[in-house]
Motif scaffolding. Sequence first.
Motif, PDB file in Angstrom:
ATOM      1  N   ARG A   1     -29.063 -19.067  27.382  1.00  0.00           N
ATOM      2  CA  ARG A   1     -27.740 -18.664  26.873  1.00  0.00           C
ATOM      3  C   ARG A   1     -27.175 -17.498  27.667  1.00  0.00           C
ATOM      4  O   ARG A   1     -25.989 -17.436  27.979  1.00  0.00           O
ATOM      5  CB  ARG A   1     -27.823 -18.314  25.376  1.00  0.00           C
ATOM      6  N   SER A   2     -28.072 -16.564  28.046  1.00  0.00           N
ATOM      7  CA  SER A   2     -27.576 -15.399  28.807  1.00  0.00           C
ATOM      8  C   SER A   2     -27.182 -15.816  30.222  1.00  0.00           C
ATOM      9  O   SER A   2     -26.224 -15.300  30.794  1.00  0.00           O
ATOM     10  CB  SER A   2     -28.633 -14.280  28.832  1.00  0.00           C
ATOM     11  N   LYS A   3     -27.883 -16.794  30.792  1.00  0.00           N
ATOM     12  CA  LYS A   3     -27.524 -17.277  32.133  1.00  0.00           C
ATOM     13  C   LYS A   3     -26.199 -18.050  32.080  1.00  0.00           C
ATOM     14  O   LYS A   3     -25.374 -17.935  32.978  1.00  0.00           O
ATOM     15  CB  LYS A   3     -28.629 -18.175  32.711  1.00  0.00           C
ATOM     16  N   ARG A   4     -25.989 -18.813  31.008  1.00  0.00           N
ATOM     17  CA  ARG A   4     -24.705 -19.523  30.902  1.00  0.00           C
ATOM     18  C   ARG A   4     -23.562 -18.518  30.730  1.00  0.00           C
ATOM     19  O   ARG A   4     -22.488 -18.687  31.315  1.00  0.00           O
ATOM     20  CB  ARG A   4     -24.710 -20.502  29.719  1.00  0.00           C
ATOM     21  N   ALA A   5     -23.825 -17.448  29.969  1.00  0.00           N
ATOM     22  CA  ALA A   5     -22.785 -16.415  29.811  1.00  0.00           C
ATOM     23  C   ALA A   5     -22.468 -15.797  31.176  1.00  0.00           C
ATOM     24  O   ALA A   5     -21.308 -15.525  31.496  1.00  0.00           O
ATOM     25  CB  ALA A   5     -23.256 -15.356  28.825  1.00  0.00           C
TER      26      ALA A   5
ATOM     27  N   TYR B   1     -29.723 -34.120  34.764  1.00  0.00           N
ATOM     28  CA  TYR B   1     -28.429 -33.509  34.424  1.00  0.00           C
ATOM     29  C   TYR B   1     -27.596 -33.322  35.685  1.00  0.00           C
ATOM     30  O   TYR B   1     -28.086 -32.761  36.677  1.00  0.00           O
ATOM     31  CB  TYR B   1     -28.646 -32.130  33.803  1.00  0.00           C
ATOM     32  N   SER B   2     -26.338 -33.747  35.643  1.00  0.00           N
ATOM     33  CA  SER B   2     -25.450 -33.488  36.778  1.00  0.00           C
ATOM     34  C   SER B   2     -24.585 -32.272  36.466  1.00  0.00           C
ATOM     35  O   SER B   2     -24.568 -31.774  35.335  1.00  0.00           O
ATOM     36  CB  SER B   2     -24.560 -34.702  37.070  1.00  0.00           C
ATOM     37  N   GLU B   3     -23.852 -31.812  37.465  1.00  0.00           N
ATOM     38  CA  GLU B   3     -22.979 -30.658  37.319  1.00  0.00           C
ATOM     39  C   GLU B   3     -21.881 -30.928  36.292  1.00  0.00           C
ATOM     40  O   GLU B   3     -21.259 -29.992  35.796  1.00  0.00           O
ATOM     41  CB  GLU B   3     -22.324 -30.304  38.665  1.00  0.00           C
ATOM     42  N   PHE B   4     -21.629 -32.211  35.986  1.00  0.00           N
ATOM     43  CA  PHE B   4     -20.549 -32.545  35.057  1.00  0.00           C
ATOM     44  C   PHE B   4     -21.044 -32.712  33.617  1.00  0.00           C
ATOM     45  O   PHE B   4     -20.254 -32.986  32.719  1.00  0.00           O
ATOM     46  CB  PHE B   4     -19.819 -33.816  35.535  1.00  0.00           C
ATOM     47  N   ASP B   5     -22.336 -32.560  33.398  1.00  0.00           N
ATOM     48  CA  ASP B   5     -22.843 -32.648  32.028  1.00  0.00           C
ATOM     49  C   ASP B   5     -22.590 -31.329  31.285  1.00  0.00           C
ATOM     50  O   ASP B   5     -22.593 -30.257  31.897  1.00  0.00           O
ATOM     51  CB  ASP B   5     -24.353 -32.949  32.040  1.00  0.00           C
ATOM     52  N   ASP B   6     -22.390 -31.459  29.975  1.00  0.00           N
ATOM     53  CA  ASP B   6     -22.148 -30.252  29.170  1.00  0.00           C
ATOM     54  C   ASP B   6     -23.429 -29.441  29.026  1.00  0.00           C
ATOM     55  O   ASP B   6     -24.508 -30.005  28.845  1.00  0.00           O
ATOM     56  CB  ASP B   6     -21.655 -30.645  27.770  1.00  0.00           C
ATOM     57  N   THR B   7     -23.273 -28.137  29.082  1.00  0.00           N
ATOM     58  CA  THR B   7     -24.433 -27.259  28.888  1.00  0.00           C
ATOM     59  C   THR B   7     -24.694 -27.118  27.382  1.00  0.00           C
ATOM     60  O   THR B   7     -23.794 -27.299  26.572  1.00  0.00           O
ATOM     61  CB  THR B   7     -24.180 -25.873  29.511  1.00  0.00           C
TER      62      THR B   7
END
Length: 282
Positions: A128-132, A114-120
Motif C-alpha cells: 500500500r505504501s509503494k502504491r501511494a 499481472y500486466s501494467e493495465f491491471d488494477d492494483t
Amino acid sequence: MLKVWIVGSGGQIGSAINEVLDPLEIEVFNTDKDELDITETDEVLNFGEVNRPDVIINCAAITDTELCEREPELAYRVNALGARNLSIVARKIGAKMVQLSTDDVFDGLSRTPYSEFDDTNPKTVYGRSKRAGENYVKEFTHKHFIVRSNWVYGNGNNFVKRVLEAAKNQKMLAVASDQFGSPTSAKDLAKIILYLIGTNEYGTYHATCKGICNRYEFAQEILKLAGENIELKAVPTSESELSSVRPAYAVLDNFILRIIDVYEMPDWKASLKEYMSEKMEA
Ligand SMILES: NC(=O)c1ccc[n+]([C@@H]2O[C@H](COP(=O)([O-])OP(=O)(O)OC[C@H]3O[C@@H](n4cnc5c(N)ncnc54)[C@H](OP(=O)(O)O)[C@@H]3O)[C@@H](O)[C@H]2O)c1
C-alpha cells in the motif's frame, strides 16, 4: 553529459545501477540515508535545486515487508512521502523521474501474470505504501517511469543469499512451493532502467526476467549452481523457513516492453547463472 541522481544508492538496485552505468556518459550523484534522508522535504528540494540532475532514480525504500507491517508510519513516510518529495523536486527542475516499485501493489490472487493495465489491490502495508508512492509520482511529475519488478537479487539481503547461508548452516531447508514469481537480477533491472531514461517513453513498466517458478524451484536452482547438496523440502508458505509477508502469485507480465518490442529481459535461469558465477569468482 547526462546528470543522474541515484537515491538509495547503497541498496541492491542503486548499487547495481552504479555497476552498470558508463561513467563516461553519465555524471552520477549518489545519496543514501546517511547523506540525505528522503523524508526531509527541504533537504531533498535543496539537493535537487543545487545539483540539477536530468534524471532522478528513486531506489530508496523500506523494503523489509515485516518491518512495514510493524511500523506503518515509517513505511508511508519513506515509501510514499519520500517519493512525493523527490517528485516535487523533479517537477521543479524538469528532471525525468524513475520510481522503483513492486508486484506487491497487486493482491497476488490471480493465476495469470499481472500486466501494467491491471488494477492494483495491495494487501500489505509495504504494497500500500509503494502504491501511494507511485500515485504521488504520477500526480507530481509528467516525465516519469514507474518500474515494477519482483524477486530481485543483487548485493544485499535477498533470497539467494538466504538460501546460500542456510545451505552452510543446515542439513535441510523447507521452502514455499505456493509462492510464484520471476527471479530478477538487480543488474538486469539496472540495464532496463538505464535504457528507459534515454527515451521519452514515459509510463509504468513491468520489468522482470523471463520465466516463472516457485520459491522451491528457485532455491533448487540456486543450490544446483552453487554445488550445494542439502536436502530441500517443498512446503506451504506457513511452514517455510524463508517466508515473509508476500503475495502468493507475484508474477508480472512485461506487457508494455513486449508490445513496444524494443527491449527484451533475459531468461531468469541464464541471469541467475551469470550472477552465481560472478559471485563465486569474487
Ligand atoms: N528487492 C526486491 O525484490 C524488489 C522487488 C521489486 C521492487 N523493488 C523496489 O526497488 C527499490 C530498491 O530495492 P532494493 O532491493 O535495492 O532495496 P534495498 O537494498 O533495501 O535498498 C533500499 C535503500 O534505501 C535506503 N533508505 C531507506 N530509507 C531511506 C530514507 N529515508 N532516505 C534515503 N534512503 C533510504 C536504504 O538504506 P538503509 O539500508 O540504511 O535503510 C537502502 O540503502 C525499492 O523501491 C523496492 O521497493 C525491490
